[in-house]
Design an enzyme around this catalytic site. Structure first.
Site, short mmCIF file in Angstrom:
data_model
loop_
_atom_site.label_atom_id
_atom_site.label_comp_id
_atom_site.label_asym_id
_atom_site.label_seq_id
_atom_site.Cartn_x
_atom_site.Cartn_y
_atom_site.Cartn_z
N LYS A 131 0.83 -1.21 0.00
CA LYS A 131 0.00 0.00 0.00
C LYS A 131 0.87 1.26 0.00
O LYS A 131 0.67 2.17 -0.80
CB LYS A 131 -0.90 -0.02 1.24
N LYS A 144 1.30 -4.46 10.88
CA LYS A 144 -0.09 -4.57 11.33
C LYS A 144 -0.08 -5.19 12.72
O LYS A 144 0.79 -6.02 13.03
CB LYS A 144 -0.89 -5.48 10.40
N ASP A 167 -7.90 0.13 12.60
CA ASP A 167 -8.26 -0.89 11.61
C ASP A 167 -9.63 -1.41 12.04
O ASP A 167 -10.29 -0.79 12.88
CB ASP A 167 -7.19 -2.00 11.57
N SER A 171 -9.69 7.97 10.18
CA SER A 171 -9.15 7.82 8.82
C SER A 171 -10.21 7.34 7.83
O SER A 171 -10.01 7.42 6.62
CB SER A 171 -7.97 6.83 8.83
N THR A 200 -10.31 7.11 3.66
CA THR A 200 -10.26 5.84 2.93
C THR A 200 -11.41 5.81 1.91
O THR A 200 -11.23 5.38 0.76
CB THR A 200 -10.39 4.65 3.90
N ALA A 205 -16.05 -4.96 3.25
CA ALA A 205 -16.20 -5.68 4.52
C ALA A 205 -14.90 -6.44 4.79
O ALA A 205 -13.84 -6.03 4.32
CB ALA A 205 -17.39 -6.63 4.44
N ALA A 213 -11.94 -2.78 1.14
CA ALA A 213 -11.62 -3.90 2.05
C ALA A 213 -10.18 -4.37 1.81
O ALA A 213 -9.74 -4.44 0.66
CB ALA A 213 -12.59 -5.06 1.81
N ASN A 214 -9.48 -4.67 2.88
CA ASN A 214 -8.12 -5.23 2.75
C ASN A 214 -8.20 -6.71 2.43
O ASN A 214 -9.15 -7.39 2.81
CB ASN A 214 -7.36 -5.04 4.07
C1 PPY Z 1 -4.90 0.40 6.56
O1 PPY Z 1 -4.90 1.25 5.67
O2 PPY Z 1 -5.15 -0.79 6.30
C2 PPY Z 1 -4.59 0.77 7.94
O3 PPY Z 1 -3.98 -0.01 8.59
C3 PPY Z 1 -5.08 2.07 8.50
C4 PPY Z 1 -4.05 2.99 9.02
C5 PPY Z 1 -4.33 4.30 9.05
C6 PPY Z 1 -3.40 5.19 9.50
C7 PPY Z 1 -2.18 4.79 9.93
C8 PPY Z 1 -1.89 3.48 9.93
C9 PPY Z 1 -2.83 2.58 9.48
#
Ligand code: PPY
Length: 349
Positions: free
Chosen positions: A60, A72, A111, A142, A146, A233, A255-256
């Site tokens: 990312k 993470k 998160d 955040s 996003t 989700a 979604a991650n």
């Molecule tokens: C992500 O984007 O998956 C995150 O972990 C969110 C995030 C937001 C700000 C700082 C670190 C992580």
């Protein structure tokens, strides 16, 4: 093979819960990534999640062009455990101790399952934390950023597929009405998109109604006859099986870890479904947080960086076409290239 630089697993001193921090790579800079406070059948599933999510954070940041690395944190809650406020504080302080012990190698953030108030608690122990509330000097929630970044990615895809960045009249299916999904659905509805939505939480029907969206059951959303499906989700929704049911032109969402296995990206490509890798489309939150808190940009400048995800996606799609690659392959190549440039020894590629 362990791809990660460092993985810490501790039993929390106060909570006795498994506190997991995975630092995937610091090749581009100190690692950052959110804290996931979630339920898992076994804490080892939480570890697996942390390993995958932290690697995605490296990608990312690399694609977003930010000098941060991927990490993470996960606290694996046993199924059914409800945290009362005292216990929640214990958990957050346990995480804060672990983050602090890493001495700045990793900074945490929000998160799934955590937000700015939790970051405020962590911030009493360690300064290596993003997204504390603005009144405490952080960049705050955040999730709106996003959502905005995902909208930027959707514009790039819309321009590519339909010749216009406008989503007015476009049909989109938003899978998941959490903080990011709801905000994104609002932005889309305001622009005139026709929405189909779902969430595992039936109470979210009301939100769907307010947005003027059609509601379908969670297991029907991927097969909705829409232009673009937006996964918002938890991860692993794109499986070999679910992908065969898609009736859309593209899948783009915040979604991650959307792919159950990496080969699903090829399957999507072969089926002619344009998939923008999750770590490209979901970068708005970190881009905003890092821009404000590390690079001290103004709110306006940070927002412009988030909106620039549109150009990132456009460039990616152009490169993919020119090199006859899928967007996923082009993104992987870009990540490799940026990591190799920072770390010629190839430690973290
Ligand atoms: C992500 O984007 O998956 C995150 O972990 C969110 C995030 C937001 C700000 C700082 C670190 C992580």
């Amino acid at each position: 093979m362990l791809d990660h630089e460092q993985v810490v697993v501790r039993s929390g001193r106060r909570s006795r819960l498994p506190v997991i921090v995975a630092v995937h790579s610091t090749a581009l800079g100190p690692a950052a990534g959110g804290l996931r406070l979630w339920h898992y059948p076994d804490w080892r599933d939480g570890l697996t999640d942390a390993l995958r999510l932290s690697a995605a954070m490296t990608a990312k940041f690399a694609v977003a062009g930010l000098p941060s690395g991927g990490g993470k944190a996960v606290v694996a809650l046993p199924e059914g455990m409800v945290l009362d406020p005292d216990r929640r504080r214990d958990v957050l302080e346990d995480v804060a101790d672990t983050v602090e012990s890493l001495g700045g190698t990793y900074a945490t953030g929000p998160d799934v399952g955590t937000g700015p108030d939790d970051m405020a608690v962590i911030g009493t122990t360690t300064r290596h934390v993003f997204c504390r509330p603005a009144r405490l000097g952080g960049s705050g929630d955040s999730s709106p950023h996003t959502a905005r970044g995902t909208l930027a990615a959707l514009r790039a895809v819309s321009r590519r597929l339909y010749g216009t960045a406008s989503l007015d009249g476009r049909r989109l299916a938003v899978a998941g009405l959490g903080r990011v999904g709801t905000e994104l659905a609002r932005l889309l509805a305001a622009e005139g998109a026709a929405l189909t939505v779902t969430d595992v939480d039936q109470d979210k029907r009301k939100t769907g109604h307010e947005l003027g969206a059609d509601w379908v059951a969670p297991d029907e959303i991927l097969a909705a006859p829409v232009d673009i499906v937006v996964p918002a989700a938890l991860g692993s929704c794109l499986t070999r099986q679910s992908v065969t049911r898609l009736r859309c032109d593209a899948v783009v969402g915040p979604a991650n870890n959307q792919l159950a296995t990496p080969d699903v990206a090829d399957l999507l490509h072969r089926r002619g479904v344009l998939w923008v890798p999750d770590y490209v489309a979901s970068a708005g939150g970190v881009v905003h947080a890092v821009s404000v808190e590390v690079h001290r940009l103004s709110a306006e400048e940070a927002r412009a960086r988030v909106d620039a995800i549109e150009h990132t996606v456009t460039d990616l799609l152009t490169t993919a076409d020119a090199q006859d690659l899928s967007p996923a392959q082009a993104a992987t190549a870009l990540v490799r290239q940026r990591l190799a440039a920072a770390d010629p020894a190839g430690r973290s590629a």
